[in-house]
Scaffold this active site. Structure first.
Site, PDB file in Angstrom:
ATOM      1  N   ASP A  58       0.813  -1.213   0.000  1.00  0.00           N
ATOM      2  CA  ASP A  58       0.000   0.000   0.000  1.00  0.00           C
ATOM      3  C   ASP A  58       0.848   1.265   0.000  1.00  0.00           C
ATOM      4  OD1 ASP A  58       0.713  -0.782   2.634  1.00  0.00           O
ATOM      5  OD2 ASP A  58      -0.898   0.408   3.514  1.00  0.00           O
ATOM      6  N   HIS A  59       2.184   1.094   0.054  1.00  0.00           N
ATOM      7  CA  HIS A  59       3.084   2.245   0.005  1.00  0.00           C
ATOM      8  C   HIS A  59       3.987   2.242  -1.232  1.00  0.00           C
ATOM      9  CE1 HIS A  59       2.401   3.728   4.216  1.00  0.00           C
ATOM     10  NE2 HIS A  59       1.873   2.516   4.276  1.00  0.00           N
TER      11      HIS A  59
END
Length: 392
Positions: free
Chosen positions: A75-76
């Protein structure tokens, strides 16, 4: 960039491109933050669909020159390859043996996009480009911030460099538990430190160099006229220089004021290793993934308490608003921005009263430990990092 101009009060700007954790929602995208320095843009994290968020924002994709990754959770970082392909004129090769100049990248033909991140960042980018057959029309370079437990050398992959990858990527070791000045020029510097999460994670500290103080021309002009000194020396005085006039009078330029300091943290349940670097910052961006909101959130579990929610957050490597507020108080920061919320917390609090009540509740939890200004980030929120009033 050695030639970067000084930053005015309106030229240090933050735009949140994604503010959720783990899963995106209809109102929050995966993690990404754009820092604008004059016209240049630095990106911090690059979750899925970041390039779409950039296209919907006022951030200029073509101005991105550096990308800082806090950790390699999807998610990063899942948006990084797609963003590079768009920014650097990517393509999927050619058919029937046709030539594509991107297969013969001439290193040094242009400044590379710089990527900073933990061990594995270089391997992720190289493998992703290789196995998706992606060619790029401009170079990139990856600098890795290596922990003492990491191998000091190598790329963490057996693949050779991608055609567009600069061989000048550095493996940056820690010194006394931090990475000092991983980037610096005459105007701004970046240092970093590990922060505790479920995987290796980094927090970044951006520090503006001391800048000229406020100048009162009336203090100097009479002396310059009296001694027939060229008015052009005013620019030297503005930079803080001392000027001796023809009659022996010594004029002292205004003292420089401290530059602004920004602290941008990745996911963490304990950021204490970065505490010393972060002291007296002007702005802290700290995650607040989980919160106990029994009177506000419909899906609050009956058996939950503030203590159980904090314990669960910590077990997954995350923080609550109270934890963020406590760290903000410890470092004496001027403003706290809460970020990286669970997808259950809506990001349209600027238009929806229910969402607004939830985010106000999260703010109140942080206020239990911190008395400064608190902001809950939402996608596309953008604001200038102002010069402290006492320094103007």
């Amino acid at each position: 960039m050695a030639g970067r101009r000084g930053l005015s009060s309106k030229s240090l700007n933050l735009t949140f491109l994604g503010t959720t954790s783990a899963q995106p929602s209809s109102t929050r995208n995966h993690s990404a933050l754009a820092l604008r320095l004059n016209s240049d843009v630095w990106l911090f994290d690059c979750g899925e669909a970041t390039q779409h968020q950039i296209q919907r924002s006022k951030v200029k994709m073509g101005k991105i020159e550096k990308i800082f990754i806090t950790h390699t959770h999807g998610d990063h970082i899942f948006g990084l390859l797609l963003l590079l392909a768009t920014m650097l004129n990517g393509a999927g090769g050619t058919a029937d043996g046709a030539e594509d100049p991107r297969t013969h990248m001439v290193q040094g033909s242009s400044d590379p996009i710089e990527i900073y991140g933990p061990l594995g960042t270089r391997a992720y980018v190289r493998n992703g480009l290789k196995y998706t057959h992606t060619l790029l029309g401009a170079p990139y370079v990856v600098h890795e911030l290596r922990l003492p437990s990491d191998p000091p050398d190598g790329d963490y992959t057996s693949l050779a460099l991608h055609a567009s990858e600069s061989p000048n990527g550095r493996n940056i070791p820690q010194t006394n538990g931090v990475w000092s000045n991983v980037y610096h020029d005459t105007i701004v510097s970046v240092s970093a430190a590990p922060i505790l999460h479920s995987v290796p994670c980094i927090g970044y500290v951006i520090i503006e160099a001391p800048v000229p103080g406020k100048m009162d021309p009336a203090k100097y002009i009479p002396h310059l006229k009296r001694t027939k000194t060229p008015m052009s020396v005013m620019s030297r005085l503005q930079q803080g220089e001392n000027i001796e006039l023809s009659d022996g009078t010594m004029l002292q330029g205004p003292l420089k004021r401290p530059g602004r300091k920004l602290v941008i943290l990745g996911d963490t349940y304990d950021p204490s290793p970065i505490e010393e670097l972060a002291l007296s910052a002007d702005l802290l961006i700290h995650e607040a993934t989980n919160a106990h909101l029994p009177a506000l959130h419909l899906h609050t579990k009956a058996e939950d308490t503030f203590e159980s929610v904090e314990a669960r957050a910590k077990s997954r490597g995350h923080s609550t608003p109270q934890m963020a507020g406590a760290f903000a108080a410890r470092i004496g920061v001027r403003q706290l921005v809460l970020n990286h919320f669970s997808a259950r917390y809506p990001g349209n609090d600027d238009v929806d009263p229910t969402a607004n009540a939830i985010m106000e509740g999260i703010t109140r939890l942080a206020e239990e430990h911190y008395s400064g200004k608190i902001t809950c980030a939402r996608d596309f929120m953008s604001f200038d990092v102002d010069v402290p009033q006492e320094h103007t």
